[in-house]
Design a protein around this motif. Structure first.
Motif, PDB file in Angstrom:
ATOM      1  N   ARG A  86       0.832  -1.209   0.000  1.00  0.00           N
ATOM      2  CA  ARG A  86       0.000   0.000   0.000  1.00  0.00           C
ATOM      3  C   ARG A  86       0.864   1.256   0.000  1.00  0.00           C
ATOM      4  NH1 ARG A  86      -5.531   0.533   1.244  1.00  0.00           N
ATOM      5  NH2 ARG A  86      -6.125   2.706   1.562  1.00  0.00           N
ATOM      6  N   LYS A  87       1.953   1.212   0.730  1.00  0.00           N
ATOM      7  CA  LYS A  87       2.865   2.357   0.759  1.00  0.00           C
ATOM      8  C   LYS A  87       3.413   2.628  -0.634  1.00  0.00           C
ATOM      9  CE  LYS A  87       7.222   4.003   2.763  1.00  0.00           C
ATOM     10  NZ  LYS A  87       8.347   3.677   3.684  1.00  0.00           N
ATOM     11  N   ARG A  88       3.761   1.557  -1.365  1.00  0.00           N
ATOM     12  CA  ARG A  88       4.324   1.740  -2.696  1.00  0.00           C
ATOM     13  C   ARG A  88       3.277   2.284  -3.664  1.00  0.00           C
ATOM     14  NH1 ARG A  88       7.167  -2.420  -2.520  1.00  0.00           N
ATOM     15  NH2 ARG A  88       5.966  -3.985  -3.657  1.00  0.00           N
ATOM     16  N   VAL A  89       2.053   1.816  -3.571  1.00  0.00           N
ATOM     17  CA  VAL A  89       0.978   2.370  -4.403  1.00  0.00           C
ATOM     18  C   VAL A  89       0.821   3.857  -4.134  1.00  0.00           C
ATOM     19  CG1 VAL A  89      -1.485   2.279  -4.945  1.00  0.00           C
ATOM     20  CG2 VAL A  89      -0.234   0.164  -4.544  1.00  0.00           C
ATOM     21  N   ALA A  90       0.886   4.229  -2.856  1.00  0.00           N
ATOM     22  CA  ALA A  90       0.758   5.649  -2.499  1.00  0.00           C
ATOM     23  C   ALA A  90       1.893   6.467  -3.096  1.00  0.00           C
ATOM     24  CB  ALA A  90       0.727   5.795  -0.982  1.00  0.00           C
ATOM     25  N   LEU A  91       3.104   5.915  -3.077  1.00  0.00           N
ATOM     26  CA  LEU A  91       4.239   6.618  -3.684  1.00  0.00           C
ATOM     27  C   LEU A  91       4.017   6.812  -5.187  1.00  0.00           C
ATOM     28  CD1 LEU A  91       7.180   4.722  -1.929  1.00  0.00           C
ATOM     29  CD2 LEU A  91       6.620   7.147  -1.641  1.00  0.00           C
ATOM     30  N   LEU A  92       3.495   5.772  -5.838  1.00  0.00           N
ATOM     31  CA  LEU A  92       3.311   5.818  -7.288  1.00  0.00           C
ATOM     32  C   LEU A  92       2.139   6.702  -7.709  1.00  0.00           C
ATOM     33  CD1 LEU A  92       3.951   2.040  -7.987  1.00  0.00           C
ATOM     34  CD2 LEU A  92       5.436   3.949  -8.655  1.00  0.00           C
ATOM     35  N   LEU A  93       1.143   6.848  -6.823  1.00  0.00           N
ATOM     36  CA  LEU A  93      -0.017   7.691  -7.151  1.00  0.00           C
ATOM     37  C   LEU A  93       0.056   9.061  -6.486  1.00  0.00           C
ATOM     38  CD1 LEU A  93      -3.002   5.162  -7.145  1.00  0.00           C
ATOM     39  CD2 LEU A  93      -1.458   5.809  -9.000  1.00  0.00           C
ATOM     40  N   GLY A  94       1.043   9.267  -5.633  1.00  0.00           N
ATOM     41  CA  GLY A  94       1.303  10.608  -5.114  1.00  0.00           C
ATOM     42  C   GLY A  94       0.412  11.085  -4.001  1.00  0.00           C
ATOM     43  N   ALA A  96      -0.955  10.033   0.433  1.00  0.00           N
ATOM     44  CA  ALA A  96      -0.696   9.252   1.632  1.00  0.00           C
ATOM     45  C   ALA A  96      -1.391   7.897   1.542  1.00  0.00           C
ATOM     46  CB  ALA A  96      -1.180  10.005   2.869  1.00  0.00           C
ATOM     47  N   PRO A  97      -0.801   6.834   2.122  1.00  0.00           N
ATOM     48  CA  PRO A  97      -1.405   5.500   2.033  1.00  0.00           C
ATOM     49  C   PRO A  97      -2.841   5.453   2.544  1.00  0.00           C
ATOM     50  CG  PRO A  97       0.843   5.330   2.848  1.00  0.00           C
ATOM     51  CD  PRO A  97       0.509   6.789   2.804  1.00  0.00           C
ATOM     52  N   GLU A  98      -3.122   6.151   3.657  1.00  0.00           N
ATOM     53  CA  GLU A  98      -4.466   6.105   4.236  1.00  0.00           C
ATOM     54  C   GLU A  98      -5.476   6.912   3.429  1.00  0.00           C
ATOM     55  OE1 GLU A  98      -2.118   9.377   6.338  1.00  0.00           O
ATOM     56  OE2 GLU A  98      -1.748   7.302   5.667  1.00  0.00           O
ATOM     57  N   ALA A  99      -4.992   7.722   2.480  1.00  0.00           N
ATOM     58  CA  ALA A  99      -5.884   8.579   1.689  1.00  0.00           C
ATOM     59  C   ALA A  99      -6.144   8.027   0.292  1.00  0.00           C
ATOM     60  CB  ALA A  99      -5.298   9.985   1.579  1.00  0.00           C
TER      61      ALA A  99
END
Length: 498
Positions: A86-94, A96-99
């Motif tokens: 999930r953290k990596r997806v957040a990095l790739l989509l720009g 926060a993971p919880e958002a």
């Protein structure tokens, strides 16, 4: 309105730029030059490195991995686990993971339609192999892996089908289970009552015509995630590529296929062109005939289908030195692709019905991103009591494959399973806090959704949907206050604390 995102994520235009970003962040990408067999060994390695999800233990959440040396394939690398965090997806989509759920919900509302570019701009057509070539064999071109030694055959697990409705011309993109069967034939499993391209195929077949389409492999991760939206959030005629466009703030670029009347994703690593043949069927496990297909998201090997539609390959085009993207079926990567759009759909549905009450949603990995969601609900006034269960009912409406909903209060961290189970332990009584909704269509890959498991199930794929209400009754909230600790600056004491 463009979405807010990090500058780094805004620079991602394709798979390669995504991998370049990850290579600069410690712990997010590893590579190996050790030769690997795509038949079971490649997935066997990644099972330990970073598969996670519902994969049989031992496994873990870890970095994405690139195999530079695939036995039998000198020119093709394989990447796996791109979205298995999930953290990596957040990095790739720009964001926060919880958002992530809210970020995708906003992208649906800000959709940017794809555009078609000329073939001179299509990186996916740098190299062309036509099925009419005498030595054409897709099995020798693409190192499609098997997840296990029992698999029916090599599978393309991250192939995005893109097609147009034969009557309306409306386009759609979805991911399906694709088994490589012969030098120019693939079988494709369409879940009954499922994706829009299945409906397009049925229309074409009823008219006795093939359905032309492309299978796109190795693309911008924004497309990977956006393609997994489903009705009612994205009804028939809604092209999910427009959500990916919103996530990047620019349209996805398409290109006309070379051998069929269809479009491919212009910056894909690999595009397979061809047609779904009308009234032609194939047994999925026709070579092994062991009744098994491949590992699926619930953590079990899916049963082989006896009569699947056949896709006739007419060409394979790709970038120079292409990267084939693959996924382990039950891994955390499936959770990301299926679960985050689920979160966005539930948030959107409930927000329209009761604004400000549902704070967040987590499609839990133990349900493969589909079967289990945790909803964080805030009761502010006495009349909010009972609305939390209404929110759960709306969640089932927003995502029909959802089986279980756990409701928690605003003081519970929905991304921390221990905290959720704490709420279930201290704020839940089974006889009054459980709501059963039997006899509802769910998902055919749930092995417990069968008549021989329970006499209450009339047909495979029907389940008892269940609400676990772990929220405190509003009039008792003062008795369920968590102990309050002093707010401090830990870095005063541990400067390197994260």
């Amino acid at each position: 309105m463009p979405l807010d995102m990090s500058p780094a994520a805004n620079q991602i235009t394709d798979l390669r730029s995504a991998l370049e970003l990850l290579s600069q962040i410690p712990g997010q990408l590893v590579t190996t030059d050790e030769p690997v067999d795509p038949l079971a060994e490649l997935s066997g390695v990644y099972r330990y490195v970073g598969a996670g999800g519902t994969v049989m233990r031992p496994t873990r959440e870890g970095p994405a991995m690139i195999f530079n040396a695939v036995k039998g394939y000198d020119d093709v690398r394989v990447v796996i686990g791109l979205l298995a965090s999930r953290k990596r997806v957040a990095l790739l989509l720009g964001c926060a993971p919880e958002a992530l759920g809210a970020h995708l919900k906003n992208a649906v509302a800000s959709a940017i339609q794809p555009v078609t570019v000329g073939q001179d701009k299509a990186l996916c057509q740098e190299v062309v192999h036509r099925a009419t070539d005498p030595d054409f064999d897709i099995r020798k071109l693409l190192p499609a892996p098997t997840n296990t030694e029992e698999d029916a055959g090599p599978y393309i697990t991250m192939g995005h089908l893109y097609a147009a409705d034969p009557e309306t011309g409306e386009t759609d993109i979805t991911i399906h289970r694709i088994c490589v069967q012969d030098k120019d034939e693939l079988s494709i499993y369409f879940v009954p009552g499922g994706r829009h391209i299945a409906a397009m195929r049925e229309k074409a077949e009823a008219a006795g015509k093939p359905l032309p389409l492309t299978i796109n492999i190795g693309i911008d991760p924004a497309i990977n995630v956006a393609a997994c939206f489903e009705p009612p959030t994205t009804p028939f005629g809604f092209d999910e590529l427009s959500i990916a466009g919103a996530l990047r703030g620019r349209p996805v670029e398409l290109v006309d296929a070379l051998t069929v009347k269809a479009k491919g994703i212009a910056n894909a690593e690999i595009v397979i062109e061809g047609e779904l043949l009308p009234n032609v069927r194939m047994r999925e496990d026709r070579f092994k005939q062991n009744g098994k297909a491949m590992p699926e998201f619930p953590g079990y090997t899916g049963g082989a289908q006896m009569e699947l539609p056949v896709f006739k390959v007419t060409a394979v085009t790709h970038r120079r030195h292409p990267i084939l993207q693959t996924v382990i079926g039950p891994s955390e990567e499936h959770v990301s692709m299926a679960g985050i759009p689920t979160e966005a759909s539930i948030l959107g549905m409930v927000e329209r019905a009761m604004p400000g009450k549902l704070l967040n949603v987590y499609a839990h990995p133990s349900g493969g991103g589909k079967y289990l969601s945790v909803l964080q609900f805030k009761k502010s006034i006495p009349s909010d009591e009972g609305r939390q269960r209404q929110a759960a009912l709306l969640a089932f409406s927003a995502f029909s494959e959802l089986k279980h909903v756990i409701l928690v209060d605003e003081d519970v961290d929905i991304f921390d399973t221990n905290d959720v189970l704490w709420a279930m332990t201290t704020r839940f009584q089974g006889d009054i806090s459980t709501v059963f909704i039997p006899g509802v269509r769910c998902h055919p890959l749930d092995p417990s959704a069968r008549p021989d498991f329970s006499p209450s199930i009339r047909a495979p794929g029907i389940s008892c949907k269940t609400i676990f209400d772990c929220t405190v009754p509003f009039d008792l909230k003062d008795r369920f206050q968590r102990s309050k600790f002093m707010e401090v600056d830990v870095k005063r004491f541990l400067p390197d604390f994260e």
